[in-house]
Design an enzyme around this catalytic site. Sequence first.
Site, short mmCIF file in Angstrom:
data_model
loop_
_atom_site.label_atom_id
_atom_site.label_comp_id
_atom_site.label_asym_id
_atom_site.label_seq_id
_atom_site.Cartn_x
_atom_site.Cartn_y
_atom_site.Cartn_z
CE LYS A 1 39.93 46.52 40.35
NZ LYS A 1 39.69 47.30 39.12
CG HIS B 1 44.18 55.05 35.66
ND1 HIS B 1 43.57 54.80 34.45
CD2 HIS B 1 44.26 53.86 36.30
CE1 HIS B 1 43.30 53.51 34.36
NE2 HIS B 1 43.70 52.91 35.47
#
Length: 444
Positions: A171, A289
Amino acid sequence: MNRFYSTVVNPLVEGVNLDDYVVATYLVGAEVHEDPLVKAVSIAIEQTTGSWADVAAETDEFRARYAGKVFGVYEVPDYVNATDLKMGLAEGQLRFYIIRIGYPVVNIDDNIPLLFSTITGNITALPNLKCVDIDFPESFVKKFKGPKFGLEGIRKLLGVYDRPLLNNMIKPCTGYTPQVGAELFFEAAVGGIDHIKDDELIGGDRAFNNLEERVTRNMEMAAKAEQIKGEKTLYTVNITDEVSRLKDNAMRAIKAGANGLMIDGWSTGLSALRSLAEDPDINVPILSHPSYTGAVYASPYQGVSTTVVNKLTRLCGADIVVIPHPIGKFDQMKFKSIQSYIQCTSKMYHIKPCAVLWGGGTIAGNIPYMMNETGNDCIMGAGAAVHGFPDGPRAGARALRQAIEAAMKNQSLREAAKEHEELRKALDKWGVVGEEDIKKNYLI
């Protein structure tokens, strides 16, 4: 005789060879006056041999071989007489049915796009129709190879066998340079993260982040962290791209040193995932994902279920599947999450189990809860709990490992926090499941 009532298209399950059929289960809403048998057969015929009107070449013999077969129509609740129906339904209310239809394997073979066209094709334009399950016979599954590694293979690569693995996604999600990403990678890895993945929002080459440079720098950081912590780090680099560029991205990443790959499996397409997983040149684990899948499963009355999503993702070869856990930023019901875990790990002919990565808001305070529900054979996926930690990602990773260690020893988090400053800060910042509503942590 009304052909919609014919035993050619309404056989008993005991009268057919189920290995010849892929069986789809639907939730279907219908008007009170609609004949559910006619509706079910209409769906079966529409998706196989016929149309809204009979055609000359569609004989009973033809239908017997190639038409969909209705294996069951079950109303919920199970009304038997008209009086009960009138008393049980308000004006304008729909009747709901579970309908099971078998589609001949010979019509589909192992063609994933054709499977979708058959089971969910034109009929998904109908209101109140959702495919909630697909039962695959061995005759269909035999041509699929499934995951190369699965959880067992990933544990072997990392040398970690007894505890849950710990994952982190870098992140910010996108927009960073390879140098910035590598710095974040190292801090997370050296703090105790076993598996680092790119976010789903950064795939292939970006103007600000070249694929090979991203891999090279991150794998250098993995090696540097291993020298300090004595543990390996798996890195699944996101190669998501146009299908025509996927294989090239995969081979570029592997040549640059990647020991894992990631693909946004449903955004790119399951056939693309399968082509990577079954390619003999690709010898590293693949993470899929679930981005986009909410668009197909979130409605209670339309689309397909999480069950269908999970079974197909596993069948097409994902070694790691991201599943939203119920104690986090998404509102997926607990039983759906547990079902997802079961679908990814239960026996499925020769197809290996895949590793379940619990994602969507993992914090130290909900790790013991998830371990208690599904055991140690999983991956705990944490993003902001690492990179949003007050003392930085290294300390954030340590706090999560401390939570896992406490759960392994059946020690309460609060007791463990007396011994570990990082864990204490994590609990103070984000809380503990059972003590408070941790939903307050999440903006979504």
